[in-house]
Design an enzyme around this catalytic site. Structure first.
Site, PDB file in Angstrom:
ATOM      1  N   HIS A  70      82.225 -19.795 -54.722  1.00  0.00           N
ATOM      2  CA  HIS A  70      81.180 -19.389 -55.318  1.00  0.00           C
ATOM      3  C   HIS A  70      80.396 -18.298 -54.774  1.00  0.00           C
ATOM      4  O   HIS A  70      79.754 -18.362 -53.619  1.00  0.00           O
ATOM      5  CB  HIS A  70      79.911 -20.424 -55.684  1.00  0.00           C
ATOM      6  CG  HIS A  70      80.753 -21.519 -56.728  1.00  0.00           C
ATOM      7  ND1 HIS A  70      80.222 -22.849 -56.639  1.00  0.00           N
ATOM      8  CD2 HIS A  70      81.439 -21.472 -57.692  1.00  0.00           C
ATOM      9  CE1 HIS A  70      81.215 -23.468 -57.527  1.00  0.00           C
ATOM     10  NE2 HIS A  70      81.871 -22.616 -58.112  1.00  0.00           N
ATOM     11  N   GLU A  73      77.030 -17.768 -52.702  1.00  0.00           N
ATOM     12  CA  GLU A  73      76.543 -18.799 -51.632  1.00  0.00           C
ATOM     13  C   GLU A  73      76.896 -18.234 -50.170  1.00  0.00           C
ATOM     14  O   GLU A  73      78.018 -18.521 -49.425  1.00  0.00           O
ATOM     15  CB  GLU A  73      77.429 -19.799 -51.908  1.00  0.00           C
ATOM     16  CG  GLU A  73      76.908 -20.730 -53.052  1.00  0.00           C
ATOM     17  CD  GLU A  73      77.714 -21.874 -53.408  1.00  0.00           C
ATOM     18  OE1 GLU A  73      78.864 -22.307 -52.670  1.00  0.00           O
ATOM     19  OE2 GLU A  73      77.730 -22.540 -54.433  1.00  0.00           O
ATOM     20  N   ARG A 128      77.870 -15.919 -59.582  1.00  0.00           N
ATOM     21  CA  ARG A 128      78.561 -17.291 -59.066  1.00  0.00           C
ATOM     22  C   ARG A 128      80.276 -17.225 -59.255  1.00  0.00           C
ATOM     23  O   ARG A 128      80.954 -17.808 -58.527  1.00  0.00           O
ATOM     24  CB  ARG A 128      77.897 -18.468 -59.717  1.00  0.00           C
ATOM     25  CG  ARG A 128      78.886 -19.825 -59.761  1.00  0.00           C
ATOM     26  CD  ARG A 128      78.123 -20.523 -60.229  1.00  0.00           C
ATOM     27  NE  ARG A 128      78.826 -22.016 -60.566  1.00  0.00           N
ATOM     28  CZ  ARG A 128      78.785 -23.224 -59.981  1.00  0.00           C
ATOM     29  NH1 ARG A 128      77.921 -23.382 -58.833  1.00  0.00           N
ATOM     30  NH2 ARG A 128      79.327 -24.084 -60.216  1.00  0.00           N
ATOM     31  N   HIS A 197      81.139 -24.730 -49.502  1.00  0.00           N
ATOM     32  CA  HIS A 197      80.063 -24.175 -50.507  1.00  0.00           C
ATOM     33  C   HIS A 197      78.901 -24.360 -49.341  1.00  0.00           C
ATOM     34  O   HIS A 197      78.654 -24.614 -48.484  1.00  0.00           O
ATOM     35  CB  HIS A 197      79.977 -25.005 -51.699  1.00  0.00           C
ATOM     36  CG  HIS A 197      81.460 -25.183 -52.554  1.00  0.00           C
ATOM     37  ND1 HIS A 197      81.226 -24.656 -53.694  1.00  0.00           N
ATOM     38  CD2 HIS A 197      82.390 -25.363 -52.226  1.00  0.00           C
ATOM     39  CE1 HIS A 197      82.558 -24.748 -54.423  1.00  0.00           C
ATOM     40  NE2 HIS A 197      83.251 -25.261 -53.414  1.00  0.00           N
ATOM     41  N   GLU A 271      78.707 -28.729 -48.670  1.00  0.00           N
ATOM     42  CA  GLU A 271      77.752 -27.837 -49.261  1.00  0.00           C
ATOM     43  C   GLU A 271      76.658 -27.689 -47.967  1.00  0.00           C
ATOM     44  O   GLU A 271      75.967 -28.734 -47.491  1.00  0.00           O
ATOM     45  CB  GLU A 271      76.982 -28.791 -50.465  1.00  0.00           C
ATOM     46  CG  GLU A 271      77.737 -28.934 -51.487  1.00  0.00           C
ATOM     47  CD  GLU A 271      78.008 -27.792 -52.423  1.00  0.00           C
ATOM     48  OE1 GLU A 271      77.112 -26.344 -52.201  1.00  0.00           O
ATOM     49  OE2 GLU A 271      78.402 -27.710 -53.498  1.00  0.00           O
TER      50      GLU A 271
END
Lengths: 310, 93
Positions: A70, A73, A128, A197, A271
């Site tokens: 993505h 990020e 994204r 991510h 994440e």
């Protein structure tokens, strides 16, 4: 132009070109450990490069790490750059990493979505998706983390090409996804698959498309908790650990669901920071702290993979 | 280059499954052009959403009329982007 891997500013965000140039300098500075492997081209014909860290023969078991699928990020790609340098500089110095690399190869795809990343620098910082055209729609791009062949088209993915979580016309329709799938299949012998991510501090394992526990749930949960504890030991950063479906939301067609179903047991998704003050605009002075704490978790998982080959 | 002047990021704190359903209906609303960073899934988790300035008032009204708590997490996305841009230029120098 960055002239040496040693003078590179890791505490800054960089363009795709700068990152790719830096990858060359890293490979040149550590020729017996690091090589740059092209796994294909993106939709807009940008090369996709993975860094290969290897000290031995080609048939070794391996760990796959990808970052930045993505594109917005940004702390993810920046963390991957720092991590690549860390692996190169710590080999032969750090006993744990050295023993990992004496047994396993590590592949690190620093920018998994190069078109999207370039687009975040040139047109839309909040982009994204990929940049592929969707026939019959004015909207561009597919969410590449809804495009894998794992529960494709199920809950938690959109059928609408204008949505940020559009799953695409078919599984692996995105060449960026297909390139990784082909590479993993062709190379073989991957024992770990880690997707990085950023946003909201989670360490997740499969599945995302289903909320049922996977067969290795207990083991992956324990590995994830151990890694999150290691991560938190540096700055006290708190991570939630669990399956994608249970700790974030149901999402189909995700990368680690595919890798797990393909037989790569140690499949995890991170994440990274933050909790919601800067969103995807995490200040550059937080790149190194983020990467440093993440490294402890990565090392923890890689140690586990080294000690539990199957 | 796309600009985000006046766009805000709201942190929404749903208090019940009913409010989650209400937020899910908001998610389906294409006209607002909302960019969900954290999706509505369960009442224990916040929902973060970037709201374009054109939809801001309508979205805030919607949340208030449904009794859903929220706070402004990022008050002007463009301002942060400009700070980031300056930082990158300084780093490049």
């Amino acid at each position: 132009m960055e002239r040496s891997s040693k003078s590179f500013n890791f505490a800054a965000y960089h363009t795709l070109e700068t990152i790719y140039d830096w990858m060359d300098t890293l490979a040149a500075d550590y020729p017996h450990l690091v090589s740059k492997v092209q796994i294909g081209f993106s939709y807009e014909q940008r090369p996709m490069y993975a860094l290969k860290f290897s000290t031995g023969s080609s048939s070794r078991p391996a760990i796959w790490i990808d970052a930045g699928i993505h594109s917005r990020e940004w702390v993810t790609q920046a963390t991957a750059v720092w991590t690549a340098n860390k692996i190169a500089t710590d080999y032969g110095q750090d006993r744990s990493l050295t023993s990992i690399l004496d047994m396993l190869d590590i592949y690190l795809l620093v920018v998994a979505n190069p078109d999207g990343y370039a687009y975040t620098h040139s047109n839309n910082r909040m982009w994204r998706k990929t940049r592929s055209k969707n026939p019959g729609s004015v909207c561009v791009g597919v969410d590449p983390n809804r495009n894998w062949d794992a529960g494709f088209g199920g809950p938690g993915a959109s059928t609408n090409p204008c949505s940020d979580s559009y799953h695409g016309p078919s599984a692996q329709s995105e060449v960026e996804v297909k390139n990784v799938v082909n590479f993993i299949k062709q190379t073989g012998n991957f024992k770990g698959f880690i997707s990085i991510h950023s946003y909201s501090q989670l360490l997740m394992y499969p599945h995302g498309y289903s909320c049922n526990n996977i067969p290795d749930y207990q083991e992956l949960d324990a590995v994830g908790k151990s890694a999150a504890k290691a991560l938190g030991s540096l700055y006290g950063t708190s991570y939630k650990v669990g399956s994608i479906c249970k700790i974030i939301y149901q999402a189909s067609g995700g990368s680690i669901d595919w890798s797990y179903n393909y037989g790569i047991k140690y499949s995890f998704a991170f994440e990274l920071r933050d909790t919601g003050r800067y969103g995807f605009l995490l200040p550059a002075n937080q790149i190194i702290p983020t990467a440093s704490e993440t490294w402890l978790a990565l090392l923890n998982i890689m140690e586990y993979v080294r000690d539990h080959t199957y | 280059q796309k600009r985000f002047i006046g766009d805000q990021v709201l942190r929404i704190e749903p208090g019940s499954n009913e409010q989650i359903s209400v937020l899910q209906s908001l998610q389906e609303e294409d006209d607002f052009q909302l960019d969900f960073w954290l999706h509505p899934t369960n009442p224990d988790l916040p929902v973060d959403v970037r709201v374009p300035i054109a939809s801001l008032q309508a979205v805030k009204d919607f949340l208030e009329s449904n009794g859903i708590r929220y706070s402004v997490m990022i008050s002007d996305v463009q301002e942060m982007l400009e700070q980031e841009q300056k930082e990158m230029e300084a780093n490049r120098r």
